[in-house]
Motif scaffolding. Structure first.
Motif, PDB file in Angstrom:
ATOM      1  N   TYR A 127      -3.174  -6.948  -7.924  1.00 30.92           N
ATOM      2  CA  TYR A 127      -2.120  -7.785  -7.362  1.00 30.92           C
ATOM      3  C   TYR A 127      -2.596  -9.213  -7.142  1.00 30.92           C
ATOM      4  CZ  TYR A 127       0.628  -9.900  -3.606  1.00 30.92           C
ATOM      5  OH  TYR A 127       1.349 -10.778  -2.845  1.00 30.92           O
ATOM      6  N   ASP A 169      -1.171 -12.419  -9.098  1.00 32.81           N
ATOM      7  CA  ASP A 169      -0.592 -13.479  -8.274  1.00 32.81           C
ATOM      8  C   ASP A 169      -1.227 -14.829  -8.617  1.00 32.81           C
ATOM      9  OD1 ASP A 169       0.765 -14.749  -6.010  1.00 32.81           O
ATOM     10  OD2 ASP A 169      -1.209 -14.748  -5.080  1.00 32.81           O
ATOM     11  N   PHE A 183       2.969  -9.217 -11.882  1.00 35.09           N
ATOM     12  CA  PHE A 183       2.925  -9.514 -10.448  1.00 35.09           C
ATOM     13  C   PHE A 183       4.031  -8.781  -9.698  1.00 35.09           C
ATOM     14  CE2 PHE A 183       4.879 -12.195  -7.140  1.00 35.09           C
ATOM     15  CZ  PHE A 183       3.887 -12.090  -6.176  1.00 35.09           C
ATOM     16  N   THR A 211      -0.136 -15.934 -12.143  1.00 33.94           N
ATOM     17  CA  THR A 211       1.253 -16.389 -12.162  1.00 33.94           C
ATOM     18  C   THR A 211       1.372 -17.794 -11.599  1.00 33.94           C
ATOM     19  OG1 THR A 211       1.991 -14.100 -11.886  1.00 33.94           O
ATOM     20  CG2 THR A 211       3.597 -15.827 -11.448  1.00 33.94           C
ATOM     21  N   GLN A 212       0.672 -18.062 -10.502  1.00 35.14           N
ATOM     22  CA  GLN A 212       0.688 -19.418  -9.950  1.00 35.14           C
ATOM     23  C   GLN A 212       0.099 -20.413 -10.932  1.00 35.14           C
ATOM     24  OE1 GLN A 212      -0.477 -20.297  -5.969  1.00 35.14           O
ATOM     25  NE2 GLN A 212      -0.042 -18.244  -5.218  1.00 35.14           N
ATOM     26  N   PHE A 250       3.351  -5.895  -7.000  1.00 40.19           N
ATOM     27  CA  PHE A 250       3.845  -6.100  -5.642  1.00 40.19           C
ATOM     28  C   PHE A 250       4.765  -4.952  -5.227  1.00 40.19           C
ATOM     29  CE2 PHE A 250       7.176  -7.833  -2.826  1.00 40.19           C
ATOM     30  CZ  PHE A 250       6.385  -8.207  -1.746  1.00 40.19           C
TER      31      PHE A 250
END
Length: 577
Positions: free
Chosen positions: A333, A337, A184, A340-341, A188
């Motif tokens: 991305y 993301d 991530f 990861t959350q 980013f």
């Protein structure tokens, strides 16, 4: 909690509020900022975390700078200021090689590549150690909290939930969270560097990127809102497997195999279906993102084609390649993301255990008598009105009908359950005023069903203890506990049906050993065999009514001589049987 966070089929079965084990509450909505805050703190703090992110920017920025520098080098041509009729610099190799500043261009290009290598190594080392420190610290923190939790935590928490926390969730922290977090941050940084490059070489594209950012943000919010509704927990699945393995004999005996297999299939489908729904949601988002990026790429290409002499040929090529690269990076991305959350959900669940697992209290109580105890707040008293004095080096027999609270008294002595009121004094020291380790290391117990840990016994015994001591019978385990008590030389010993699983010959030998070896000890004997307490100094008779309390405490011969005493009634009933 894993990619196992996306399951629309998960359901919550309502259970009565008085039920011992309640349904685990699922997390709703996105991961809270408090969870990120805690993870950043245990990872070394904000300064170290900002430094790690800065290393990602430096690594990707160095790579992006090298691309821009090559374009700038090409734009300089021979360095002689020669231009074609349409104000474009010819990009011929011979012209570039005769540029008088060529060594400077080469040096900067090599330096940027070396910077990428150095920052990559630094990023990998620092990021790996930071995430490893975070997962190790969080594991130790949760483990310590659970170990110091009172007994009611073990009563109300299924084994499957703890297995889920320390297997699946810790695996998320050790492996998947660092992997997805690194991707991530890298994606980013690449998106940000491409946007900076496009703005630097072609400022007109900034308006297109602003519109893209707004539309993309709206799509991203809709996507995240849908994903958050697909959360599920693997704990019921783990609990079902654990309970099935522990009760396998009973399941076969009552012919309940089909019911358990059917429930396993349902729970397994709930845990597996999230992959399908997550993939469908991701594909739906990817389709819309592709349409959007194709439109943006067409607009940028049109602007580049119509720009004529405003930018050089190398800048035009860099703009086109960057916008095409950006279209693919945005999808990656979004996926990283979201992943990861999802992994941070495991951090949030472990954080809940840290906040809710309250350690056993060592605060003193004001009351010095009238001991009361209950197992949980919403349950009735199991001990009430205990107010007695036991002399040192005396043997006390504790008897009563089943459910009278004899075992609860033993748990109270070891402070396995917090008292509701009152306290127990040992040598005028309240057990609630000293540390639990200090208290329990001064006491010894021989339980009815001992649990042995894996260890190697002394060489003379020529034996090794397996898991739970299953290679020994219950009676042999009790004998090992007896030997341990003798070696510890504790001054207070609790015998809880200590010879219940021994044959009569071994029982007689153990009783003789207790009389001889435990001289000078304070011995509390919990038993339903009344003949074993006739030789005790005092007998404590517990009541079996709704509230357990002491009904008699006296010399055994005195209680036997009273025909209306509770002890005499129990003794008569035992003889009749």
């Amino acid at each position: 909690e894993k990619e196992g966070n996306y399951c629309p089929l998960c359901f919550s079965v309502a259970v009565p509020t008085h039920q011992l084990i309640q349904t685990e509450l699922s997390q709703e909505g996105s991961v809270t900022w408090r969870t990120y805050h805690m993870y950043i703190n245990i990872a070394g703090g904000y300064i170290l975390s900002i430094f790690v992110v800065f290393l990602f920017f430096l690594m990707i920025g160095s790579s992006a700078f090298s691309n821009w520098w090559l374009g700038y080098w090409l734009d300089q041509g021979s360095g002689m200021g020669y231009r074609t009729h349409n104000n474009e610099t010819p990009c011929q190799t011979s012209d570039i090689l005769v540029n008088p500043k060529q060594p400077i261009y080469q040096l900067v290009c090599v330096a940027s590549v070396m910077a990428v290598i150095i920052f990559t190594i630094m990023k990998g080392f620092v990021f790996t150690n930071t995430t490893l420190m975070a997962s190790s610290t969080l594991h130790d923190w949760v483990f310590e909290k659970i170990l110091k939790s009172p007994m009611n935590f073990s009563d109300t928490t299924p084994t499957g939930r703890l297995m889920n926390r320390f297997s699946k969730d810790m695996d998320e922290l050790d492996v998947r969270l660092p992997f997805h977090a690194e991707n991530f941050l890298q994606q980013f940084s690449m998106v940000l560097s491409i946007v900076v490059i496009l703005e630097a070489v072609f400022p007109a594209i900034l308006f297109v990127l602003a519109g893209l950012a707004f539309i993309f943000y709206v799509l991203l919010r809709i996507f995240h809102k849908g994903i958050q509704e697909l959360k599920s927990s693997r704990s019921p699945w783990f609990s079902h497997i654990t309970s099935s393995m522990q009760g396998l004999g009973i399941i076969h005996a009552y012919n309940k195999k089909e019911q358990f297999i059917s429930k396993f299939k349902i729970l397994n489908d709930e845990n597996s279906s999230h992959l399908l729904y997550f993939s469908c949601a991701l594909r739906g988002f990817a389709l819309r993102a592709d349409i959007l990026m194709n439109l943006v790429t067409f607009i940028v290409a049109a602007l580049v084609a119509l720009s004529f002499s405003s930018i050089g040929a190398s800048s035009e090529g860099l703009s086109l390649t960057s916008i095409i690269q950006l279209s693919g990076l945005l999808q990656v991305y979004v996926r990283t993301d979201t992943e990861t959350q999802a992994k941070f959900t495991s951090v949030e669940l472990l954080r809940e255990y840290i906040l809710t697992c309250i350690p056993e209290s060592t605060d003193p109580f004001r009351s010095v008598s009238y001991y009361q105890m209950k197992y949980r707040k919403n349950t009735p008293l199991v001990l009430s009105g205990l107010n007695l004095n036991i002399q040192s080096e005396h043997t006390i027999g504790i008897v009563g009908r089943t459910g009278s609270g004899e075992s609860s008294l033993g748990m109270a002595l070891f402070q396995l359950v917090e008292p509701t009121a009152g306290t127990i004094f040992i040598d005028d020291v309240g057990i609630c005023t000293i540390g639990l380790e200090d208290l329990r290391t001064k006491l010894s117990v021989i339980p009815q069903d001992p649990v042995l840990f894996i260890t190697k016994l002394p060489e003379k015994l020529q034996a090794e203890v397996t898991v739970n001591g299953e290679n020994f019978s219950v009676g042999e385990r009790q004998l090992l506990c007896m030997a341990r008590v003798l070696l510890r030389n504790s001054k207070i010993v609790l015998l809880a049906e200590a010879t219940a699983s021994m044959d009569s010959k071994t029982d007689a030998l153990v009783q003789s050993t207790i009389k001889e070896a435990f001289k000078g000890f304070t011995v509390l004997t919990i038993t339903h065999c009344l003949n074993r307490v006739l030789n005790c100094d005092h007998v404590l008779v517990m009541d079996s009514e709704k509230i357990k309390k002491v009904v008699e405490f006296d010399l055994p011969e005195v209680l036997v001589e009273k025909p209306d005493s509770a002890f005499a009634t129990l003794l008569t009933a035992e003889k009749e049987v």
